[in-house]
Design an enzyme around this catalytic site. Structure first.
Site, PDB file in Angstrom:
ATOM      1  N   ASP A 478       0.682  -1.009  -0.045  1.00 24.26           N
ATOM      2  CA  ASP A 478      -0.063  -0.101   0.119  1.00 24.26           C
ATOM      3  C   ASP A 478       0.857   1.319   0.076  1.00 24.26           C
ATOM      4  OD1 ASP A 478      -2.266   1.279   0.272  1.00 24.26           O
ATOM      5  OD2 ASP A 478      -2.945   0.572   1.955  1.00 24.26           O
ATOM      6  N   ASP A 546     -10.517   1.984  -3.319  1.00 21.67           N
ATOM      7  CA  ASP A 546     -11.018   1.998  -1.972  1.00 21.67           C
ATOM      8  C   ASP A 546     -12.616   1.719  -2.174  1.00 21.67           C
ATOM      9  OD1 ASP A 546      -8.803   1.342  -0.420  1.00 21.67           O
ATOM     10  OD2 ASP A 546      -8.872   3.198   0.437  1.00 21.67           O
TER      11      ASP A 546
HETATM   12  C1  DGJ Z   1      -5.904   1.902   2.137  1.00 25.95           C
HETATM   13  C2  DGJ Z   1      -6.118   0.651   1.199  1.00 25.95           C
HETATM   14  O1  DGJ Z   1      -6.724   1.083  -0.021  1.00 25.95           O
HETATM   15  C3  DGJ Z   1      -7.226  -0.258   1.935  1.00 25.95           C
HETATM   16  O2  DGJ Z   1      -7.639  -1.413   1.194  1.00 25.95           O
HETATM   17  C4  DGJ Z   1      -6.593  -0.738   3.334  1.00 25.95           C
HETATM   18  O3  DGJ Z   1      -5.450  -1.644   2.952  1.00 25.95           O
HETATM   19  C5  DGJ Z   1      -6.113   0.605   4.087  1.00 25.95           C
HETATM   20  N1  DGJ Z   1      -5.268   1.301   3.066  1.00 25.95           N
HETATM   21  C6  DGJ Z   1      -5.192  -0.016   5.301  1.00 25.95           C
HETATM   22  O4  DGJ Z   1      -4.680   1.109   6.073  1.00 25.95           O
END
Ligand code: DGJ
Length: 743
Positions: A478, A546
């Protein structure tokens, strides 16, 4: 595939699908002659360039010769300050501050195969599948050399170009601008299509007509970004998904980029794409070189679907980690939306037990397993398991997950550091930021200096030790904040920082993927903030957004598919009400959307009702049955969510014996037509297909007449089995083997 007329200094790259032609002009610079559908080779294409000079006010290269002006000719590597007032491919400044360079032809080399780009991700192929032409240009005054490297693939209408600049002189030089590609097109009758948006609504399709002036997209955020994607299309006004001309460009790069189309006063178009010049300045000492990233150019006259299919094939066959080219991607479950930071061993044990009963193949433990991280204010950088949550350690957790028949994956955010962490106490100098000014905040975290090899080594040591301890099958990498105050102590010339940062990221990816080739990497940047070919080289799939709301995902996945294959798109079924939109949609609708991607779940399985569990089991059975078709087949967009109430798409196997059609109607309408049909694409006209195991239809019927929608799709219909909003259907098509072609 490379024809060279040495006497006329002309170069014609062609693979029977596309042609790309340029020559040396009378001032020694490279002139562009043609890009597009393949042309029969002829000895001389010079007449493609017009050297007439219409206006008396135009600049001209030679004294008294008004016919030759850089202002009006189409060029291959245009320079700044020599009478072409459009934006240049390069700007290089010498020690005296002069911005002018004059790159003229020096030599060429034909290379069988495709050389690697040092320190950068790039496409590749076996020697017999790609040919390369290297053109060396030199600025005689400064002895700065530019190597343009063109590669053409045998099996795809694709040409790549990269540029390397070397300082062979005795004085330092500064690169202020270096575009990986520039293409001068003879007219401006195009629409520019790009994929833009924001967090939660990435890669929406935007189209605008080209007009005189510069229209551009790009990023200054340190990542390719949620806002704009390094993908640009020029299409004719009458181009549709299914027919018509289009050029498409992509950059194999994950950092700051610029992509632009400049239309000049003669209605010609210059497309440029490369590292974002704002904030970029690279110092080249004598003897040093700078390699710019690779750009991809594809041409089609078969509409946007044709363009996308070539790009998808390029990425699946010539870009991603070879270990994953053929391998099926596991159905995963991720605990993020189910637990956020609030989990412990017992909770996870129940989660995994339930998931295993449903048929899930991989469990991904997301954020919060390390340091002391119970919210997003701490612990990034402290990549040691949090024993208060997982007292038996990560290795034991992994063993218990694997004992239940699932693979195990973990979340990392390697590039970040929390102000509240042990790492920052030990290495305050590893943080990017201004030493003089207040630093900007972003998700309570700071960015590590990936330009510093010590930082990369620390992360390699931490991650590899966890990969081994937990025998990881998967990593979600990430990146949750953009870069501000871009100052790094390890970098001498701060104009180099952003590029050095991203090559540090590539270095870590490279070391991890080379040493652990079977670990599946999924890239992520707060969802889809770094969905690009640079990342895809290392991580064959990316978390698309997300936003897991299925209705929103129609737009996001539709847009993303313009440039990227289904096998790269992380798509999960999540709980309702959806956490991003608070909208509730049927489980069927959520599954039908998520099938067209890598497929997985983002919910707590123990919270599902019994009948939902049965439905999930069916979904997983359905997906795994069709997984190779979805991940390897040809994808066709049929109806755009940006243009009407319905969305439809389909995927067809290479041999055309199987297909899957997804049809979605998020909003119902009253009093609709009783006969709504959907015309399919890409089938074999003469094959007879069983549709959902029942009716037999020939390919031509399905493509020319189409499928009829059942009653529930037709609005408030009393006879319908289902009703309400968020209707969807997925049709399975399989060739009726009992019938032979032409029976
Ligand atoms: C952002 C990601 O896109 C989410 O899926 C998740 O992993 C969060 N960060 C965790 O902090």
């Amino acid at each position: 595939m490379i024809h060279i007329n040495e006497a006329l200094q002309q170069f014609h790259l062609s693979n029977g699908q596309i042609s790309y032609i340029f020559h040396v002009m009378k001032n020694g610079q490279l002139g562009h002659l043609y890009a597009g559908k393949a042309l029969r080779h002829r000895e001389d294409f010079t007449y493609f360039q017009s050297y007439e000079n219409p206006a008396p006010s135009t600049t001209h290269v030679f004294e008294k010769d008004h016919s030759f002006s850089l202002e009006t000719v189409r060029q291959e590597f245009p320079v700044h300050g020599k009478g072409d007032f459009r934006e240049a491919a390069s700007i290089i400044v010498d020690e005296q501050g002069e911005f002018v360079s004059d790159f003229v032809f020096d030599s060429f080399e034909v290379i069988k195969g495709k050389p690697k780009l040092k320190g950068l991700p790039a496409t590749f192929a076996e020697k017999e599948k790609v040919d390369t032409l290297k053109i060396t240009l030199v600025d005689r005054e400064s002895s700065v050399v530019a190597d343009l490297t063109y590669s053409i693939f045998t099996d795809l209408p694709v040409l790549t170009r990269s540029v390397k600049v070397s300082n062979n002189g005795h004085q330092p030089a500064k690169i202020e601008r270096l575009m990986s590609t520039t293409l001068d097109l003879p007219d401006a009758d195009y629409e520019m299509l790009h994929l833009s948006g924001a967090w939660g609504r990435e890669r929406h399709v935007k189209v605008r007509k080209l007009e005189q002036g510069i229209q551009s997209i790009g990023s200054l955020r340190g990542a390719s970004s949620h806002q704009h994607n390094p993908f640009l299309v020029l299409q004719r006004e009458d181009t549709t998904e299914h027919q018509g001309e289009a050029f498409g460009w992509q950059l194999v790069y994950s950092g700051n980029f610029l992509a632009q189309a400049e239309v000049d006063h003669y209605e010609t178009t210059r497309v440029s794409m490369g590292i974002q010049p704002t904030g970029f300045q690279w110092l080249l000492q004598p003897g040093e070189s700078f390699q710019a990233p690779e750009s991809v150019l594809s041409y089609t006259n078969e509409g946007l679907n044709g363009l996308s299919q070539s790009l998808h094939d390029l990425q699946r066959k010539h870009l991603i980690n070879p270990s994953w080219m053929e391998k099926e991607r596991p159905v995963l479950i991720n605990n993020w939306e189910a637990t956020y930071f609030d989990f412990n061993e017992e909770k996870l044990d129940e989660f995994v037990t339930e998931a295993s009963k449903l048929g899930v193949e991989l469990f991904v433990l997301d954020d919060g397993w390390f340091g002391n991280r119970n919210d997003d204010t701490t612990s990034l950088g402290d990549w040691f398991v949090d024993e208060s949550k997982l007292p038996r350690g990560i290795g034991e957790l992994s063993k218990s997950v694997k004992a239940k028949g699932l693979q195990f994956g973990l979340w990392f955010e390697p590039e970040m550091i929390s102000p509240e962490s042990n790492l920052i106490k030990k290495h305050p100098d590893w943080v990017i930021g201004s030493l003089k000014r207040a630093n900007t905040f972003g998700r309570n975290q700071r960015v590590l200096d990936f330009a510093n090899p010590e930082v990369v080594s620390y992360l390699y040591e931490r991650m590899s030790s966890i990969i081994e301890e937990a025998d990881l099958d998967y990593i979600k990498w990430d990146m949750n904040r953009y870069i501000t105050e871009p100052y790094a102590a390890s970098v001498e010339n701060q104009g180099e920082f952003f590029h050095r940062y991203i090559t540090g990221v590539y270095e870590l990816y490279d070391r991890l993927t080379s040493n652990y080739p079977n670990v599946l990497f999924e890239s992520c940047a707060g969802g889809g903030g770094r969905f690009d070919l640079g990342m895809m080289y290392y991580a064959p799939q990316a978390w698309t957004s997300d936003d897991t709301d299925a209705a929103e995902r129609l737009k996001i996945q539709y847009g993303t598919s313009l440039g990227y294959p289904l096998s790269s798109m992380g798509s999960h079924v999540s709980a309702v009400p959806n956490h991003q939109t608070l909208r509730s949609t049927p489980l069927k609708f959520r599954g039908d959307v998520a099938y067209f991607g890598t497929f997985g779940y983002e919910l707590d399985p123990s919270q599902l009702q019994e009948e939902e569990k049965e439905e999930v089991k069916d979904q997983i059975r359905f997906f795994t049955k069709h997984r190779s078709l979805i991940q390897q087949g040809d994808f066709y967009r049929l109806k755009s969510p940006f243009r009407g109430l319905a969305t439809a798409w389909m995927v067809v196997s290479e041999d055309k014996t199987k297909a899957l059609v997804g049809w979605y109607q998020p909003m119902n309408q009253p009093n609709p037509s009783a006969h709504r049909i959907l015309k399919l694409k890409g089938l074999n006209e003469g094959f007879e297909y069983k549709v959902n195991g029942r009716n037999n239809h020939f390919g031509d019927e399905l493509m020319e007449r189409g499928l009829t929608l059942p009653t529930e799709f037709n609005g408030a219909n009393p006879g319908a089995e289902r009703g309400g909003a968020f209707q969807s259907l997925v049709y399975e098509l399989e060739r009726n083997k009992a019938k032979k072609m032409n029976d």
